[in-house]
Design a protein around this motif. Structure first.
Motif, PDB file in Angstrom:
ATOM      1  N   LYS A   1      34.152  55.203  46.005  1.00 45.70           N
ATOM      2  CA  LYS A   1      34.449  54.229  44.945  1.00 45.70           C
ATOM      3  C   LYS A   1      35.783  53.549  45.186  1.00 45.70           C
ATOM      4  O   LYS A   1      35.933  52.337  44.976  1.00 45.70           O
ATOM      5  CB  LYS A   1      34.437  54.937  43.594  1.00 45.70           C
ATOM      6  CG  LYS A   1      33.045  55.310  43.105  1.00 45.70           C
ATOM      7  CD  LYS A   1      33.111  55.961  41.725  1.00 45.70           C
ATOM      8  CE  LYS A   1      31.714  56.292  41.205  1.00 45.70           C
ATOM      9  NZ  LYS A   1      31.756  56.934  39.869  1.00 45.70           N
ATOM     10  N   GLN A   2      36.796  54.358  45.617  1.00 46.16           N
ATOM     11  CA  GLN A   2      38.088  53.743  45.923  1.00 46.16           C
ATOM     12  C   GLN A   2      37.967  52.737  47.060  1.00 46.16           C
ATOM     13  O   GLN A   2      38.517  51.636  46.993  1.00 46.16           O
ATOM     14  CB  GLN A   2      39.096  54.839  46.276  1.00 46.16           C
ATOM     15  CG  GLN A   2      39.492  55.729  45.099  1.00 46.16           C
ATOM     16  CD  GLN A   2      40.495  56.782  45.495  1.00 46.16           C
ATOM     17  OE1 GLN A   2      40.741  56.986  46.682  1.00 46.16           O
ATOM     18  NE2 GLN A   2      41.079  57.459  44.504  1.00 46.16           N
ATOM     19  N   GLU A   3      37.268  53.160  48.109  1.00 43.07           N
ATOM     20  CA  GLU A   3      37.058  52.222  49.217  1.00 43.07           C
ATOM     21  C   GLU A   3      36.326  50.969  48.744  1.00 43.07           C
ATOM     22  O   GLU A   3      36.630  49.848  49.168  1.00 43.07           O
ATOM     23  CB  GLU A   3      36.271  52.908  50.329  1.00 43.07           C
ATOM     24  CG  GLU A   3      37.038  54.038  51.008  1.00 43.07           C
ATOM     25  CD  GLU A   3      36.191  54.726  52.073  1.00 43.07           C
ATOM     26  OE1 GLU A   3      35.035  54.312  52.237  1.00 43.07           O
ATOM     27  OE2 GLU A   3      36.706  55.661  52.725  1.00 43.07           O
TER      28      GLU A   3
ATOM     29  N   LYS B   1      36.430  45.343  47.344  1.00 45.86           N
ATOM     30  CA  LYS B   1      36.293  44.269  46.355  1.00 45.86           C
ATOM     31  C   LYS B   1      37.548  43.410  46.310  1.00 45.86           C
ATOM     32  O   LYS B   1      37.477  42.181  46.198  1.00 45.86           O
ATOM     33  CB  LYS B   1      36.012  44.877  44.984  1.00 45.86           C
ATOM     34  CG  LYS B   1      34.599  45.429  44.837  1.00 45.86           C
ATOM     35  CD  LYS B   1      34.372  45.962  43.424  1.00 45.86           C
ATOM     36  CE  LYS B   1      32.954  46.477  43.253  1.00 45.86           C
ATOM     37  NZ  LYS B   1      32.707  46.994  41.889  1.00 45.86           N
ATOM     38  N   VAL B   2      38.738  44.086  46.388  1.00 52.06           N
ATOM     39  CA  VAL B   2      39.998  43.313  46.396  1.00 52.06           C
ATOM     40  C   VAL B   2      40.057  42.408  47.615  1.00 52.06           C
ATOM     41  O   VAL B   2      40.401  41.220  47.532  1.00 52.06           O
ATOM     42  CB  VAL B   2      41.199  44.281  46.359  1.00 52.06           C
ATOM     43  CG1 VAL B   2      42.500  43.508  46.538  1.00 52.06           C
ATOM     44  CG2 VAL B   2      41.205  45.062  45.051  1.00 52.06           C
TER      45      VAL B   2
ATOM     46  N   THR C   1      39.467  37.188  50.235  1.00 51.21           N
ATOM     47  CA  THR C   1      38.704  36.361  51.175  1.00 51.21           C
ATOM     48  C   THR C   1      38.067  35.164  50.476  1.00 51.21           C
ATOM     49  O   THR C   1      38.062  34.050  50.999  1.00 51.21           O
ATOM     50  CB  THR C   1      37.613  37.219  51.850  1.00 51.21           C
ATOM     51  OG1 THR C   1      38.214  38.351  52.450  1.00 51.21           O
ATOM     52  CG2 THR C   1      36.880  36.394  52.906  1.00 51.21           C
ATOM     53  N   GLU C   2      37.532  35.423  49.278  1.00 44.77           N
ATOM     54  CA  GLU C   2      36.957  34.310  48.525  1.00 44.77           C
ATOM     55  C   GLU C   2      38.018  33.273  48.175  1.00 44.77           C
ATOM     56  O   GLU C   2      37.760  32.066  48.217  1.00 44.77           O
ATOM     57  CB  GLU C   2      36.288  34.847  47.265  1.00 44.77           C
ATOM     58  CG  GLU C   2      35.018  35.655  47.541  1.00 44.77           C
ATOM     59  CD  GLU C   2      34.424  36.208  46.262  1.00 44.77           C
ATOM     60  OE1 GLU C   2      35.115  36.107  45.221  1.00 44.77           O
ATOM     61  OE2 GLU C   2      33.297  36.733  46.307  1.00 44.77           O
TER      62      GLU C   2
END
Length: 960
Positions: free
Chosen positions: A637-639, A644-645, A650-651
């Motif tokens: 989950k941390q990974e 996600k960050v 990147t987005e």
């Protein structure tokens, strides 16, 4: 036949026997050269082949096969030969021409059994014979094709498996046989159906091939043409063939369903109500009976569960179930059709919730309307109804409750009457034991006395089946049963009593009931705990006797008959003792009960304890594994959060890039609008000569690059030489400074030694400046070529495809690269300018030193120590040398000043180029800082030039 009579009349002597006549006819077939004679002889053999099958077969089979091979072009003789072979191989030939056959001495003949089968084996032993018949099926001539079909059918009837294998091995055997049902002549089509019925019996491979030859579609077309259930025997043959293709063949069932053919069965059940006195012909009853069996074949409990569910769903959605329910509630339907319809509806709704719900909503057309299930149950309990019909209703009710918890609960709710009206009977009041299968939530009441031992066996078995079904898998029901203290003693007494064979079946059920009480005992009744019941069975009954009572049930014929199919199939009521659901229940609990009633030994207890410990260890391992998985899950989950960050970043970058792309597109639109104002004619002219100009400039650019590389190499070598000479000069000057206080001769010699070095420095410096000037010129020319080349490329690209955002971006990058290159060159030029300034300062310092040295020499000339002529000459030489050195240094200073001027001009050109590139970048949308303006640099260069001029004027004044 006339030929046979004439043939017998022409024979000399007494009347020949049948064998002699057949021998002469066979000889005539072999020896005759005329086709007509052979044809007549074969026709005579055909006439004798029904009564003299053995003689014709033994003497004439090979001859007839030879006729089929040699005279196959004559349809008539082939017809006679095929009919003759069919007569000798058919075990039941039709005796239509017996009265015309002449009698031969009244001989009595006895034919062996299965004579046709023996001749069939002889014929098919040669595979070429069967292939010959398959080739005859290609002939469209009726005289050839029809007898071939009949002969093939006879061969299949006699030796089915061998013929199936031969036809299966033939590349086009099945296809040629399938062509028969497409024949426009009904006789051949109908006999072709009979042939395919025999061909498809029990052979899954042939069944699949026939099905994939579009047999289902063609058969349904024939059924429609013949009028569905009102059709004749052809409809019956089509249904029989479809039954062969679908029964126990999952592949064909899937093909039938996925081909949308179940929907085409619905119109077959559109029947009008007939009067009780008649209206249903025997053929119609047969046709409808076969169609119902066909539907049952698709939803048979023996099929895979997935296939059954799919077919049941289609039958509901296409309205087939509705049609069947309409027949179920219709009046005037024959009893056997009604019975088969009930069985069909039973299997269509069995285990399917949607279909069961629909069946529960069907009402009988009565006043007031009653549910169809209630009407059926009333028929079941009515002894006046046919027994097979009552069994069908029983099966229907079983299928309705099968895996139907909602229906079971609804039936339970109607166990007790809700009104005093006797006509308002509910289905629950007609309940029997099948209601209790898999039902555990029931009001448990105290049970009454059992039927006495001398009572009816069916009643005793029914009550036992009811109790076993009721108590299974329900500890609460077992507790209530054991609460009555007389129940257990009664069970043990019934098990231990001596009984006849029929009663032993009841004893087995008593043992099963007692075993269920042991297995589901929760030890809440103190006198009948599990341990006490085990001891009771061991001491009062005996474990071996108890096992024998249970095993007797499985050995019974009633058990085997009930286990065959969920549908009860009995011919008399007294034979109904067990049923399919109870057999499944008995099979489930037999082994479990045997373990439950046997007391555990110490070894078994230890093994059980070990098993529990092992189980606890396994549980611990699983707990640890779960903890590890939780940790891994947390890490994951941390990974995931980090990803996600990164994804968000990147987005964001993608959005920025998208914005940049949009800016480039805007710049492209601006450039396109700007270029669009150019004259089309000019554009065409530039496009025409642009390619040649680009090629020429590229060639010149390559040459200039090569020259530039050569000059650069030479310049680097000169720089190394100058640097070495400067080092030597520095050493010499240091030595001269040390010897300034020494004699004049020594000073003169030192100056003489430094002069050649200075001369070499001057020569190399001049060469260096020349190379530098050439290099600067080459760089300027190369830069011009590059600019022109890029401009021409841009024009060509604009004329062909027009500028694109990528081209604009590339041009911007190129301009930025050029700007960086020019600025780098400018920095190099400024560095060179500063170096030259330092050299000028050094030269001025040397000039000043020389002037001081000249003053000192003039003082020495006026001193008393210089009275000699030699000294005077030396001083004059020294003055002359210093004057020349002064002149040289002045020339060198003037040259350095010119070089400085040239560098200033070069810097001015470079500043102009920089300003041009900056303007170009501003047009393309690049942001430029105001601090980068070049005017200040030019002013600094001008101030520096003024300072240089002032320093030169001061130097001249000092010399004066």
């Amino acid at each position: 036949m006339n030929y046979l009579k004439n043939f017998l009349a022409t024979q000399p002597g007494t009347q020949p026997t049948g064998a002699e006549t057949i021998e002469r006819l066979c000889d005539r077939v072999q020896s005759s050269t005329l086709l007509d004679d052979r044809r007549d002889a074969v026709r005579a053999l055909k006439a004798l082949s029904k009564k003299f099958r053995l003689e014709v077969g033994t003497q004439g089979m090979d001859i007839l096969i030879n006729v089929l091979e040699t005279d196959r072009t004559d349809g008539e003789i082939v017809n006679y030969a095929l009919d003759t072979m069919n007569n000798i191989m058919c075990n039941n030939p039709e005796d239509d021409d017996d009265e015309d056959i002449p009698q031969t001495n009244g001989e009595v003949r006895q034919e062996p059994e299965d004579l046709g089968g023996q001749f069939t084996e002889i014929f098919i032993k040669k595979l070429e014979n069967v292939q010959l018949l398959l080739n005859f099926l290609e002939e469209y001539d009726f005289r050839v094709r029809w007898p071939t079909v009949k002969l093939m059918t006879t061969l299949l009837c006699n030796r089915c498996s061998q013929m199936q294998q031969i036809i299966l091995n033939s590349p086009v055997g099945v296809s040629r046989l399938m062509d028969l049902i497409s024949d426009a002549r009904e006789v051949i089509r109908n006999d072709g159906l009979l042939l395919l019925i025999q061909l498809t019996k029990g052979n899954a491979a042939i069944q699949k091939i026939v099905a994939f030859e579009n047999a289902f579609e063609r058969l349904l077309e024939i059924i429609v043409e013949e009028g569905h259930s009102d059709g004749g025997i052809v409809v019956e043959d089509c249904l029989l063939l479809m039954m062969n293709l679908l029964k126990n063949n999952n592949s064909n069932q899937t093909l039938f369903k996925e081909g949308g053919l179940i929907q085409k069965l619905t119109p077959f059940f559109d029947i009008t109500e007939a009067s009780p006195g008649g209206g249903w012909s025997a053929q119609k009853v047969t046709n409808l009976h076969l169609m119902l069996k066909l539907v049952r074949t698709l939803v048979s409990p023996n099929n895979p569960t997935v296939s059954i569910a799919a077919c049941q769903k289609v039958m509901n959605t296409c309205g087939l179930l509705e049609k069947l329910c309409m027949i179920l509630m219709a009046s005037g339907v024959p009893a056997d059709i009604l019975t088969e319809t009930i069985n069909t509806v039973s299997e269509v709704i069995r285990g399917n919730t949607a279909n069961q719900e629909y069946f529960a909503s069907v009402n009988a057309p009565s006043q007031p309307p009653r549910p169809a299930i209630v009407v059926l149950l009333m028929s079941m309990v009515n002894e006046k109804q046919p027994f097979v019909l009552r069994c069908a209703v029983l099966y229907c009710f079983q299928c309705f409750l099968f895996k139907n918890e909602v229906g079971q609960a609804q039936i339970v709710q109607t166990l007790l009457p809700t009104t005093a009206d006797a006509s308002a009977i509910s289905a629950g009041q007609l309940l029997f034991c099948y209601l209790l299968v898999n039902v555990t939530i029931l009001p448990i009441t105290n049970h009454g006395k059992y039927a006495p031992q001398g009572g009816k066996l069916q009643t005793r078995l029914g009550l036992l089946i009811l109790l076993c079904s009721w108590l299974s898998d329900c500890s609460i029901a077992v507790t209530h049963f054991l609460h009555n203290a007389t129940n257990v003693p009664f069970l043990t007494s019934q098990i231990t009593d001596q009984a006849e064979e029929d009663e032993q079946l009841a004893q087995g059920l008593f043992a099963l009931l007692l075993g269920i009480c042991v297995h589901y005992n929760d030890n809440s009744i103190e006198n009948f705990t599990k341990e006490r019941l085990q001891q009771l069975i061991s001491k009062r009954i005996g474990l071996e006797s108890f096992e024998d009572k249970l095993s007797f049930v499985t050995k019974s014929d009633h058990y085997s008959r009930a286990a065959r199919s969920p549908q009860p199939r009995y011919d008399a009521p007294e034979r109904v003792l067990l049923d399919y659901e109870f057999v499944a229940l008995f099979r489930q609990y037999e082994g479990v009960i045997m373990k439950a009633v046997r007391p555990k030994t110490k070894e078994e207890e230890q093994a059980e304890q070990k098993t529990i410990e092992d189980h606890a260890g396994i549980v611990t391992q699983y707990k640890e594994l779960i903890r590890e998985q939780d940790a891994e899950l947390h890490s994951t989950k941390q990974e995931l959060q980090e990803v996600k960050v990164k994804l968000s970043e990147t987005e964001k970058q993608l959005q920025e890039q998208a914005s940049m792309v949009q800016q480039l597109r805007d710049q492209y639109s601006l450039l396109k609008a700007t270029k669009g104002r150019e004259s089309p004619q000019v554009q065409q002219t530039e496009a025409g000569g642009g390619a040649e100009e680009v090629a020429r400039l590229q060639g010149e650019l390559g040459d200039s690059k090569r020259v530039l590389e050569s000059k650069t190499q030479q310049l680097m070598e000169r720089d190394r030489t100058i640097e070495q000479l400067k080092n030597d000069l520095t050493v010499a000057e240091a030595k001269a400074a040390v010897r300034e206080a020494s004699e004049d001769g020594d000073a003169g010699s030192t100056e003489d030694s430094t002069r050649p070095l200075q001369e070499r420095i001057e020569v190399l410096t001049r060469e260096k400046e020349e190379l530098r000037t050439q290099l600067s010129s080459q760089e300027t020319q190369i830069q011009t070529f590059r600019t022109d080349n890029e401009a021409l490329k841009s024009k060509l690209s604009a004329q062909t495809n027009g500028p694109s955002p990528d081209a604009v971006a590339a041009e911007t990058a190129a301009l930025q690269a050029k700007l960086a290159e020019v600025e780098s060159d400018r920095a190099c030029s400024e560095e060179e300018n500063r170096r030259l300034k330092e050299q000028v300062q050094n030269l001025q310092l040397q000039n000043s030193q020389l002037q001081n040295s000249q003053v000192q020499n003039s003082q020495l000339q006026n001193s008393p120590a210089a009275d000699g002529n030699a000294d005077s000459a030396k001083l004059e030489e020294e003055v002359r040398r210093l004057s020349e050195e002064k002149k040289r240094l002045e020339e060198e200073a003037e040259t350095a000043s010119k070089e400085q001027d040239d560098l200033l001009v070069l810097l001015a050109d470079q500043d102009a180029k920089i300003k041009k590139y900056r303007d170009r970048l501003k047009e393309l949308g690049e942001q430029m800082d105001d601090d980068d303006d070049d005017d200040g640099d030019l002013e600094d260069d001008e101030d520096y030039e003024d300072e240089e001029e002032e320093e030169e004027e001061d130097g001249d004044k000092e010399e004066d």
